[in-house]
Design a protein around this motif. Structure first.
Motif, PDB file in Angstrom:
ATOM      1  N   ALA A 126      27.940  40.362  38.185  1.00  0.00           N
ATOM      2  CA  ALA A 126      27.642  41.656  37.557  1.00  0.00           C
ATOM      3  C   ALA A 126      26.731  41.391  36.362  1.00  0.00           C
ATOM      4  O   ALA A 126      27.162  40.773  35.383  1.00  0.00           O
ATOM      5  N   VAL A 127      25.475  41.819  36.462  1.00  0.00           N
ATOM      6  CA  VAL A 127      24.510  41.639  35.368  1.00  0.00           C
ATOM      7  C   VAL A 127      23.843  42.979  35.136  1.00  0.00           C
ATOM      8  O   VAL A 127      22.996  43.397  35.932  1.00  0.00           O
ATOM      9  N   LEU A 150      30.868  36.838  36.762  1.00  0.00           N
ATOM     10  CA  LEU A 150      31.236  36.839  38.181  1.00  0.00           C
ATOM     11  C   LEU A 150      32.695  37.279  38.324  1.00  0.00           C
ATOM     12  O   LEU A 150      33.096  37.831  39.354  1.00  0.00           O
ATOM     13  N   GLY A 151      33.470  37.026  37.290  1.00  0.00           N
ATOM     14  CA  GLY A 151      34.911  37.268  37.370  1.00  0.00           C
ATOM     15  C   GLY A 151      35.260  38.731  37.595  1.00  0.00           C
ATOM     16  O   GLY A 151      34.599  39.634  37.084  1.00  0.00           O
ATOM     17  N   VAL A 152      36.309  38.943  38.386  1.00  0.00           N
ATOM     18  CA  VAL A 152      36.890  40.262  38.638  1.00  0.00           C
ATOM     19  C   VAL A 152      38.320  40.199  38.112  1.00  0.00           C
ATOM     20  O   VAL A 152      39.074  39.290  38.468  1.00  0.00           O
ATOM     21  N   SER A 153      38.672  41.128  37.231  1.00  0.00           N
ATOM     22  CA  SER A 153      39.973  41.044  36.555  1.00  0.00           C
ATOM     23  C   SER A 153      40.896  42.161  37.015  1.00  0.00           C
ATOM     24  O   SER A 153      40.476  43.314  37.143  1.00  0.00           O
ATOM     25  N   VAL A 166      31.612  53.928  33.491  1.00  0.00           N
ATOM     26  CA  VAL A 166      30.694  55.010  33.839  1.00  0.00           C
ATOM     27  C   VAL A 166      29.479  54.410  34.552  1.00  0.00           C
ATOM     28  O   VAL A 166      28.952  54.949  35.507  1.00  0.00           O
ATOM     29  N   ARG A 167      29.032  53.269  34.054  1.00  0.00           N
ATOM     30  CA  ARG A 167      27.908  52.552  34.673  1.00  0.00           C
ATOM     31  C   ARG A 167      28.203  51.061  34.572  1.00  0.00           C
ATOM     32  O   ARG A 167      28.670  50.598  33.522  1.00  0.00           O
ATOM     33  N   GLY A 168      27.955  50.311  35.642  1.00  0.00           N
ATOM     34  CA  GLY A 168      28.208  48.882  35.620  1.00  0.00           C
ATOM     35  C   GLY A 168      29.474  48.535  36.377  1.00  0.00           C
ATOM     36  O   GLY A 168      29.946  49.315  37.212  1.00  0.00           O
ATOM     37  N   TYR A 187      34.484  43.305  28.738  1.00  0.00           N
ATOM     38  CA  TYR A 187      33.325  42.619  29.324  1.00  0.00           C
ATOM     39  C   TYR A 187      32.041  42.949  28.567  1.00  0.00           C
ATOM     40  O   TYR A 187      30.958  42.524  28.957  1.00  0.00           O
ATOM     41  N   LEU A 188      32.134  43.704  27.476  1.00  0.00           N
ATOM     42  CA  LEU A 188      30.931  44.148  26.759  1.00  0.00           C
ATOM     43  C   LEU A 188      30.400  43.066  25.820  1.00  0.00           C
ATOM     44  O   LEU A 188      31.055  42.692  24.838  1.00  0.00           O
ATOM     45  N   HIS A 189      29.183  42.582  26.116  1.00  0.00           N
ATOM     46  CA  HIS A 189      28.430  41.788  25.137  1.00  0.00           C
ATOM     47  C   HIS A 189      27.509  42.749  24.390  1.00  0.00           C
ATOM     48  O   HIS A 189      27.373  43.914  24.761  1.00  0.00           O
TER      49      HIS A 189
END
Ligand code: GLN
Length: 237
Positions: A126-127, A150-153, A166-168, A187-189
């Protein structure tokens, strides 16, 4: 905030610093200083013990190898951190705060168990820009940042999502991030706390034990609106 100077612990920035999340420490420090409070960033390097005395703790993102190294070190000092401690982790930091994460090599690693979530590699990385609605914690202020993971939590019952995507991609199931007591992962940078001042102030309010006076920063508000508008526009075009 036990002493007159607020100590912001930045955990393993040389290992979990790939995505610029160390900037979160600068943001918290500056928001305290603008309110006339003394604050300092206390970096804790790999190999050094994690003191239990700091006022809040930050973990950033990093590659899989760096993340496994960080988790192994932090597990030794797990007792310095409790769910009542204010802790904020981003991406690899979020995954390390969870109970378990799996690397690309298929090896499972124990996390710190401060968030009730487990992470495995997803099918594709996810990028992208990431926008989420925030939970009631933030009066519905939208959360914005960029993601690269890549991780899915998957959350268990011991954590609530920080918001809904909402997006991503976020956690990978429509939720974004996790919260248990005063431990928050996302996951927010961005860095996330520069792009989401309400989230920064939530962490500082918990640290202080009382609400802090609002800051009037129209330039920050303007940039935030511009970025949210541009991202939403890209989504619909
Ligand atoms: N290595 C983790 C992943 O790809 C975390 C990446 C990051 O911190 N941005 O899921």
């Amino acid at each position: 905030m036990r002493d007159s100077i607020v100590q912001i612990g930045l955990l393993l920035p040389e290992v979990l610093g790939t995505y610029g999340d160390s900037g979160n420490a600068q943001v918290l420090c500056q928001r305290l200083r603008w309110r006339g409070l003394d604050a300092e960033v206390v970096p804790v390097a790999l190999g050094e013990p994690v003191p239990s005395t700091l006022d809040l703790y930050l973990l950033g993102g990093g590659e899989d190898g760096a993340q496994a190294l960080a988790a192994a070190h932090l597990r030794k000092y797990r007792r310095a951190l409790t769910p009542e401690t204010v802790i904020f982790g981003v991406c690899a930091g979020l995954q390390v705060l969870g109970t378990r994460f799996r690397g690309l090599d298929g090896v499972d690693h124990d996390g710190l168990g401060l968030l009730d979530l487990t992470t495995v590699p997803g099918e594709r990385r996810a990028v992208s820009e990431l926008i989420a609605t925030s939970s009631g914690l933030l009066d519905d202020a939208p959360l914005t940042g960029f993601e690269n993971h890549l991780g899915v939590s998957k959350l268990g019952t011991g954590s609530e999502p920080l918001g809904q995507v909402v997006r991503g991609t976020g956690n990978g199931d429509g939720t974004e991030g996790a919260v248990t007591d005063h431990v928050v992962g996302t996951y927010l940078h961005g860095p996330a706390l520069a792009r989401n001042p309400a989230l920064a102030d939530l962490l500082l309010t918990w640290t202080a034990g009382h609400p802090l006076p609002p800051l009037e920063l129209p330039e920050v508000d303007r940039l935030r609106v511009e970025r949210l508008t541009a991202t939403r526009r890209r989504r619909t075009s």
